[in-house]
Design an enzyme around this catalytic site. Structure first.
Site, PDB file in Angstrom:
ATOM      1  N   SER A 137       4.215  -5.299  -5.262  1.00 50.23           N
ATOM      2  CA  SER A 137       3.087  -5.237  -6.114  1.00 50.23           C
ATOM      3  C   SER A 137       2.372  -3.790  -6.286  1.00 50.23           C
ATOM      4  O   SER A 137       1.582  -3.758  -7.161  1.00 50.23           O
ATOM      5  CB  SER A 137       2.278  -6.130  -5.178  1.00 50.23           C
ATOM      6  N   GLU A 178       0.545  -1.620   6.550  1.00 49.31           N
ATOM      7  CA  GLU A 178       1.332  -2.748   7.042  1.00 49.31           C
ATOM      8  C   GLU A 178       1.738  -2.313   8.539  1.00 49.31           C
ATOM      9  O   GLU A 178       2.738  -2.630   9.210  1.00 49.31           O
ATOM     10  CB  GLU A 178       2.512  -3.064   6.381  1.00 49.31           C
TER      11      GLU A 178
END
Lengths: 273, 306
Positions: free
Chosen positions: A42, A164
């Site tokens: 994304s 992340e």
């Protein structure tokens, strides 16, 4: 309110896969805890790399506090923005945990006399002070990520970006990192801006604000409590909703109130037949 | 292909410097089933699965891998064919991509085991199709792909060798929900084709959704080995002792049991959980609560009708 990060009219294309960001505008306030979520591909990690000057953008402007990102300001901006990456094994340089924290301080030419105290203070903030002499490879993933955080904290960053950072950790490791982040935020309050790139909605729930990115576009930008009411739209974007909201919706309860798991359990028990 | 472990001990190092890691392991991994291996970090899961394709040889005991038997004395040369029959997908396999293009990366495995260019290409294309990889990207550099796409390429690299058994170590870590769902479907497909699937996972929802049987490792030993339904019926305190989470649906069920709710079976999905809960809720109260909670948005949200 001061902006920690201001992005104006950003344009960026992947080398081979074409345009990602087009006229992208975004800002992060000083002291904010922001989560950036989005499906794989994304553009959320790319955005972090652009802010740190790890990738060059085609057009537009990125400003960190009052400095415009450029060749000249790169070093100064990187001194204010620390980043923790996904893979805990790829960010160690020192032979011991303490050496690793020292590495960044040496780069900043901190006098060696001052180092031990700074190292100890940084490790204490992440609860790793008892591991100073350990070799990094003997640590668990969660411990490694906390040391990575300590290495950054020793340099007193104003912004920390976590890309992340818990994705490779087991549940205990994840929880330890998230607890550490909560403690840091409570300690530094407005002095520390946290940007957390994640897929994990339970993690995003801890943030003040969640930005949902899809194909280089900012789709939603709001508080987690209201974002989580958009279950269907989140699913369409390839994102999960927190378990409690999934269950509420399966029970046919209209999605107008966000409840945590515990809140939902308590509430349902008052409705027992 | 069945894998059978009998009386296995394993220690790293030699002589006086040995560090015992696995103790007295007896396990069978049946064909056409998914066996999940769970346990805290450091419990021996990764060391255990490295016995399944003879990356590590047992210190004592035997590992039967299809027609092969591996003991401490097995010669290195005899292990090579096993590596083609048992495919390993390590954690974050995309970090091992190396070729200049996607297709070459996936062709590398078959070529390494003696396939011609043409055979390797066919195998690679078949494997890439299986993981749902976009054909227009075959000639891209794998390093320009997103994390999710890179994962698919790495998986295809193992699938292209058509192994009988596949071992997956945290295959869905870092993938978005859609990517995770697709990966779980791939594992089911492989199982239904009759492959022996071994899955290491920390994500209990995944284990619940996929596994036929579960092996729980603790301190290098097998703490439990049973069908998935039996395992998750164990009390919460047992999981806490193993430092393991329960799947969210089951954790919620156990929480509601404390509040006097009764369930006739373990909820495998959120819908199943909702169904079992709904029957025990006062529908009048629920409706009341709904309109109270819904407030002005009641017209748009509205109560739910079955």
């Amino acid at each position: 309110m001061t902006n920690a990060i201001t992005i104006k009219n950003l344009n960026y294309s992947y080398p081979e896969q074409g345009e990602l960001f087009k006229n992208f505008d975004f800002s992060v306030q000083e002291g904010e805890w922001l989560a950036i979520v989005g499906h794989n591909g994304s553009g959320k990690s790319t955005l972090a790399k652009l802010i740190l000057g790890l990738l060059d953008f085609d057009q537009g402007e990125i400003q960190v506090f009052d400095e415009k990102l450029s060749e000249e300001t790169l070093a100064s901006i990187r001194a204010q923005v620390g980043m923790v990456f996904q893979n805990p094994d790829n960010q160690f340089v020192g032979a011991t945990v303490a050496d690793d924290v020292a590495f960044g301080l040496e780069n900043r030419q901190v006098p060696s006399k001052e180092m031990p105290a700074k190292i100890e203070a940084a490790l204490k903030q992440v609860g790793m002070e008892d591991y100073a002499e350990r070799e990094p490879h003997t640590l668990s993933g969660g411990q490694k990520q906390r040391v990575a955080l300590a290495s950054i904290l020793a340099l007193h960053p104003r912004v920390i970006i976590l890309d992340e950072a818990t994705a490779m950790l087991d549940p205990e490791g994840k929880q330890a990192v998230m607890e550490t982040l909560k403690e840091l935020k409570a300690r530094y309050q407005d002095q520390l801006t946290l940007i957390m790139i994640t897929h994990d909605m339970e993690e995003a729930a801890l943030a003040d604000r969640v930005a949902v990115v899809s194909d280089g576009q900012l789709v939603f930008d709001e508080k987690p409590e209201t974002l989580f009411l958009k279950g269907k739209q989140l699913a369409e974007l390839g994102l999960a909703q927190p378990f409690s909201m999934e269950l509420q919706s399966a029970l046919g309860i209209s999605q107008t109130t966000y409840r945590t798991k515990q809140e939902l359990a308590t509430w349902l028990s008052t409705l027992k037949a | 292909m069945v894998i059978n472990i009998e009386g296995l001990d394993f220690a790293y190092g030699a002589g006086k410097q040995t560090v015992p890691v696995l103790k007295n392991i007896n396990l069978t991994f049946p064909e056409g089933q998914i066996t999940a291996i769970i346990g805290q970090t450091g419990s021996g899961k990764s060391t255990l699965v490295q016995q399944l394709n003879a990356l590590l040889k047992p210190t004592a005991g035997e590992v039967h891998i299809g027609d092969h038997t591996v003991t401490n004395k097995t010669k290195e040369k005899a292990l090579t064919p096993i590596r083609a029959e048992v495919g390993m997908v390590f954690q974050f396999p995309e970090s091992q991509l190396f070729a200049p293009t996607v297709i070459e990366d996936v062709m590398y495995g078959p070529k390494n085991f003696g396939a011609t260019d043409e055979e390797a290409k066919q195998a690679a294309e078949k494997a890439l199709a299986k993981v749902g990889f976009d054909t227009s990207l075959y000639d891209q550099s794998p390093f320009n792909l997103s994390g999710g796409q890179m994962r698919r390429v790495a998986l295809a690299g193992v699938l292209a060798m058509n192994p009988q058994t596949m071992v997956f170590d945290e295959p869905a870590a870092g993938l978005d929900p859609q990517g995770q769902a697709e990966l779980l479907d791939l594992l089911r497909t492989l199982r239904d084709e009759g492959k022996t699937i071994v899955l290491i996972s920390h994500q209990m929802e995944q284990v619940l959704a996929l596994a036929n049987q579960v092996v729980v490792m603790k301190d290098g030993q097998v703490a439990a080995h049973e069908p998935v339904e039996e395992l998750f019926a164990r009390p919460q305190s047992w999981f806490a002792d193993q430092h393991l989470d329960l799947p969210e649906t089951i954790a919620f069920q156990k929480e509601m049991e404390k509040q006097g709710f009764v369930f006739d079976h373990l909820a495998k999905t959120v819908d199943d959980l909702a169904k079992q809960l709904a029957g025990q809720l006062d529908s009048a109260k629920l409706t009341g609560q709904r309109s109270d909670q819904a407030g002005s948005q009641a017209q748009t949200g509205g109560p739910h009708h079955e």
